[in-house]
Design a protein around this motif. Structure first.
Motif, PDB file in Angstrom:
ATOM      1  N   ALA A 196      57.059  68.485  38.464  1.00 21.95           N
ATOM      2  CA  ALA A 196      58.326  68.508  37.723  1.00 21.95           C
ATOM      3  C   ALA A 196      59.204  69.664  38.184  1.00 21.95           C
ATOM      4  N   LEU A 197      58.617  70.835  38.350  1.00 22.26           N
ATOM      5  CA  LEU A 197      59.379  72.006  38.789  1.00 22.26           C
ATOM      6  C   LEU A 197      59.996  71.780  40.173  1.00 22.26           C
ATOM      7  N   SER A 198      59.246  71.120  41.043  1.00 22.91           N
ATOM      8  CA  SER A 198      59.744  70.880  42.406  1.00 22.91           C
ATOM      9  C   SER A 198      60.921  69.917  42.429  1.00 22.91           C
TER      10      SER A 198
ATOM     11  N   LYS B 280      45.411  70.985  43.422  1.00 27.91           N
ATOM     12  CA  LYS B 280      45.401  69.774  44.236  1.00 27.91           C
ATOM     13  C   LYS B 280      46.475  69.885  45.317  1.00 27.91           C
ATOM     14  N   ARG B 281      46.382  69.042  46.325  1.00 29.38           N
ATOM     15  CA  ARG B 281      47.313  69.132  47.463  1.00 29.38           C
ATOM     16  C   ARG B 281      48.760  68.947  47.016  1.00 29.38           C
ATOM     17  N   LEU B 282      49.006  67.979  46.137  1.00 33.50           N
ATOM     18  CA  LEU B 282      50.360  67.745  45.660  1.00 33.50           C
ATOM     19  C   LEU B 282      50.861  68.937  44.844  1.00 33.50           C
ATOM     20  N   SER B 283      49.967  69.553  44.077  1.00 35.55           N
ATOM     21  CA  SER B 283      50.341  70.723  43.281  1.00 35.55           C
ATOM     22  C   SER B 283      50.796  71.862  44.175  1.00 35.55           C
ATOM     23  N   TYR B 284      50.021  72.129  45.218  1.00 37.86           N
ATOM     24  CA  TYR B 284      50.330  73.247  46.111  1.00 37.86           C
ATOM     25  C   TYR B 284      51.631  73.000  46.867  1.00 37.86           C
ATOM     26  N   GLN B 285      51.810  71.780  47.361  1.00 37.45           N
ATOM     27  CA  GLN B 285      53.050  71.446  48.058  1.00 37.45           C
ATOM     28  C   GLN B 285      54.236  71.578  47.108  1.00 37.45           C
ATOM     29  N   SER B 286      54.074  71.155  45.871  1.00 33.18           N
ATOM     30  CA  SER B 286      55.158  71.217  44.889  1.00 33.18           C
ATOM     31  C   SER B 286      55.531  72.657  44.561  1.00 33.18           C
ATOM     32  N   ALA B 287      54.524  73.525  44.490  1.00 40.43           N
ATOM     33  CA  ALA B 287      54.793  74.944  44.227  1.00 40.43           C
ATOM     34  C   ALA B 287      55.659  75.530  45.332  1.00 40.43           C
TER      35      ALA B 287
ATOM     36  N   GLU C  72      50.531  78.641  55.930  1.00 44.62           N
ATOM     37  CA  GLU C  72      50.015  77.728  54.918  1.00 44.62           C
ATOM     38  C   GLU C  72      50.460  76.288  55.170  1.00 44.62           C
ATOM     39  N   ALA C  73      51.711  76.111  55.573  1.00 43.13           N
ATOM     40  CA  ALA C  73      52.203  74.762  55.866  1.00 43.13           C
ATOM     41  C   ALA C  73      51.443  74.168  57.040  1.00 43.13           C
ATOM     42  N   THR C  74      51.195  74.973  58.063  1.00 36.40           N
ATOM     43  CA  THR C  74      50.448  74.501  59.236  1.00 36.40           C
ATOM     44  C   THR C  74      49.038  74.087  58.849  1.00 36.40           C
ATOM     45  N   ARG C  75      48.369  74.921  58.053  1.00 36.72           N
ATOM     46  CA  ARG C  75      47.005  74.619  57.636  1.00 36.72           C
ATOM     47  C   ARG C  75      46.945  73.356  56.783  1.00 36.72           C
ATOM     48  N   GLU C  76      47.857  73.238  55.819  1.00 30.14           N
ATOM     49  CA  GLU C  76      47.868  72.076  54.937  1.00 30.14           C
ATOM     50  C   GLU C  76      48.119  70.779  55.714  1.00 30.14           C
ATOM     51  N   LEU C  77      49.076  70.806  56.617  1.00 28.50           N
ATOM     52  CA  LEU C  77      49.398  69.601  57.383  1.00 28.50           C
ATOM     53  C   LEU C  77      48.260  69.211  58.315  1.00 28.50           C
TER      54      LEU C  77
ATOM     55  N   ARG D 229      56.597  64.798  51.767  1.00 32.19           N
ATOM     56  CA  ARG D 229      57.176  65.858  50.927  1.00 32.19           C
ATOM     57  C   ARG D 229      57.185  67.199  51.666  1.00 32.19           C
ATOM     58  N   TRP D 230      56.145  67.459  52.466  1.00 31.37           N
ATOM     59  CA  TRP D 230      56.148  68.669  53.288  1.00 31.37           C
ATOM     60  C   TRP D 230      57.311  68.632  54.272  1.00 31.37           C
ATOM     61  N   CYS D 231      57.619  67.444  54.796  1.00 34.68           N
ATOM     62  CA  CYS D 231      58.761  67.312  55.714  1.00 34.68           C
ATOM     63  C   CYS D 231      60.050  67.741  55.026  1.00 34.68           C
ATOM     64  N   VAL D 232      60.215  67.332  53.777  1.00 37.32           N
ATOM     65  CA  VAL D 232      61.418  67.715  53.028  1.00 37.32           C
ATOM     66  C   VAL D 232      61.459  69.224  52.811  1.00 37.32           C
ATOM     67  N   THR D 233      60.319  69.800  52.432  1.00 39.81           N
ATOM     68  CA  THR D 233      60.252  71.247  52.212  1.00 39.81           C
ATOM     69  C   THR D 233      60.571  72.000  53.497  1.00 39.81           C
ATOM     70  N   LEU D 234      60.009  71.545  54.606  1.00 40.17           N
ATOM     71  CA  LEU D 234      60.267  72.189  55.896  1.00 40.17           C
ATOM     72  C   LEU D 234      61.717  72.018  56.310  1.00 40.17           C
ATOM     73  N   TRP D 235      62.337  70.898  55.974  1.00 41.58           N
ATOM     74  CA  TRP D 235      63.746  70.701  56.285  1.00 41.58           C
ATOM     75  C   TRP D 235      64.579  71.797  55.623  1.00 41.58           C
ATOM     76  N   PHE D 236      64.305  72.060  54.344  1.00 36.44           N
ATOM     77  CA  PHE D 236      65.023  73.127  53.638  1.00 36.44           C
ATOM     78  C   PHE D 236      64.692  74.502  54.226  1.00 36.44           C
ATOM     79  N   PHE D 237      63.444  74.667  54.658  1.00 35.32           N
ATOM     80  CA  PHE D 237      63.041  75.935  55.273  1.00 35.32           C
ATOM     81  C   PHE D 237      63.866  76.207  56.522  1.00 35.32           C
ATOM     82  N   PHE D 238      63.950  75.227  57.417  1.00 38.70           N
ATOM     83  CA  PHE D 238      64.723  75.406  58.643  1.00 38.70           C
ATOM     84  C   PHE D 238      66.225  75.418  58.363  1.00 38.70           C
ATOM     85  N   HIS D 239      66.654  74.679  57.359  1.00 40.47           N
ATOM     86  CA  HIS D 239      68.067  74.666  56.989  1.00 40.47           C
ATOM     87  C   HIS D 239      68.531  76.063  56.566  1.00 40.47           C
ATOM     88  N   ASN D 240      67.656  76.797  55.914  1.00 38.11           N
ATOM     89  CA  ASN D 240      67.989  78.146  55.434  1.00 38.11           C
ATOM     90  C   ASN D 240      67.748  79.227  56.485  1.00 38.11           C
ATOM     91  N   ASN D 241      67.341  78.822  57.694  1.00 36.59           N
ATOM     92  CA  ASN D 241      67.182  79.754  58.817  1.00 36.59           C
ATOM     93  C   ASN D 241      66.284  80.948  58.492  1.00 36.59           C
TER      94      ASN D 241
END
Length: 324
Positions: free
Chosen positions: A65-67, A98-105, A132-137, A164-176
């Motif tokens: 929900a927070l994500s 859980k994996r979804l929980s960690y990605q959502s955080a 962490e993203a590398t390890r999870e993926l 969902r990780w792809c979306v998170t990474l998109w924002f990561f790279f978008h924010n430089n």
């Protein structure tokens, strides 16, 4: 009900949590007066470290929900930073989520960066997002049965988490975000490994990854040689030669190609050592020669001509080779 319960000191307990989850998941623009009520309520649920299925499910729903909270929604870091940092750090040590929980955080935290540039140090250096993203993926790649055909791999929960990780990474790279080149290269390499496995399984997943690669090329913090080291440019050339004649394949890559050309124009040799730059160029041309990429591109020149007329892009093959 949420506001009234808050005024009365919070007596609804489980019902209040359910109401907060529902309104956060359903509202595109969460009302401002509910932010200081719902966010701490859901973080409190996610902070519960009891080892039980019920607790894990509760944390998963709260973090999911927070994500979902709109990245543009104004939110003071005092409201969430201490708690979300504690949640991530505890999981890194005890693996309680859980994996979804960690990605959502991570999605919730990454989406807050534009509100405060000081968050970058926490995300990059304290919590080590790239690692962490590398390890999870990498772990998600291993746990998915990509040969599964009865429902299709895109139907599994793990593949949804990858997206969902792809979306998170998109924002990561978008924010430089600023990472050292080694961390970027490892993360890029991980994404390339994933793409090589999933590209034949799902057009949707394939397109999401290519969209992410495009954002990476546009990221000011990434030098072209880091993308080369990670294997993105090789991946593009290979996939273009193998699938460019397929319906939609050129469509998938066209924005990546335009972004790559533009980046090659802007990220000149002067941005890194001349010796290193010459070495990179030599490696690229050797790769072209060994794999026959240049011949394959020339053979498909007619497709570039069509692309030029459709998208008003001039001299794509020559632009690409000259600036590379």
């Amino acid at each position: 009900m949420i506001i009234e319960d808050h005024k009365n000191g919070g007596k609804l307990d489980k019902l209040l949590v359910d109401l907060c989850e529902c309104i956060v998941l359903l509202c595109i623009h969460l009302p401002k007066e509910l932010i200081p009520i719902c966010v701490p309520c859901l973080l409190k649920v996610a902070l519960n470290t009891e080892e039980s299925e019920e607790t894990q499910n509760g944390s998963e729903m709260a973090l999911l929900a927070l994500s979902n909270i709109n990245p543009l929604l104004d939110m003071k870091k005092e409201l969430y930073l201490k708690d979300i940092t504690e949640i991530i750090k505890y999981h890194q040590e005890h693996r309680n989520l859980k994996r979804l929980s960690y990605q959502s955080a991570w999605m919730f935290l990454i989406n807050r960066k534009h509100l405060d540039d000081k968050l970058e140090d926490v995300i990059v250096n304290e919590l080590h997002f790239a690692r962490e993203a590398t390890r999870e993926l990498d772990e998600l790649l291993k746990c998915v049965d990509w040969s599964r055909k009865e429902e299709g791999p895109e139907k599994t929960k793990e593949v949804c988490i990858i997206l969902r990780w792809c979306v998170t990474l998109w924002f990561f790279f978008h924010n430089n975000y600023s990472l050292n080149h080694e961390e970027y290269a490892e993360l890029v390499g991980c994404l390339v490994r994933l793409f090589r496995v999933i590209k034949v399984e799902s057009r949707e997943i394939r397109a999401e990854f290519i969209h992410l690669f495009e954002k990476m090329v546009m990221c000011d913090e990434i030098q072209i040689y880091v993308l080369l080291k990670g294997g993105v440019v090789d991946l593009f050339l290979e996939d273009m030669c193998q699938t460019i004649s397929e319906d939609g394949a050129l469509e998938d890559w066209r924005y990546f190609l335009m972004s790559l050309i533009q980046s090659l124009k802007e990220k000149t040799i002067a941005k890194y050592e001349e010796k290193e730059g010459k070495k990179i160029k030599m490696q690229i041309f050797e790769k072209f020669e060994e794999e026959g990429y240049e011949d394959a591109i020339i053979e498909k020149y007619a497709l570039f001509v069509v692309m030029e007329k459709r998208y008003n892009i001039s001299r794509i093959p020559s632009d690409y080779f000259v600036h590379l």
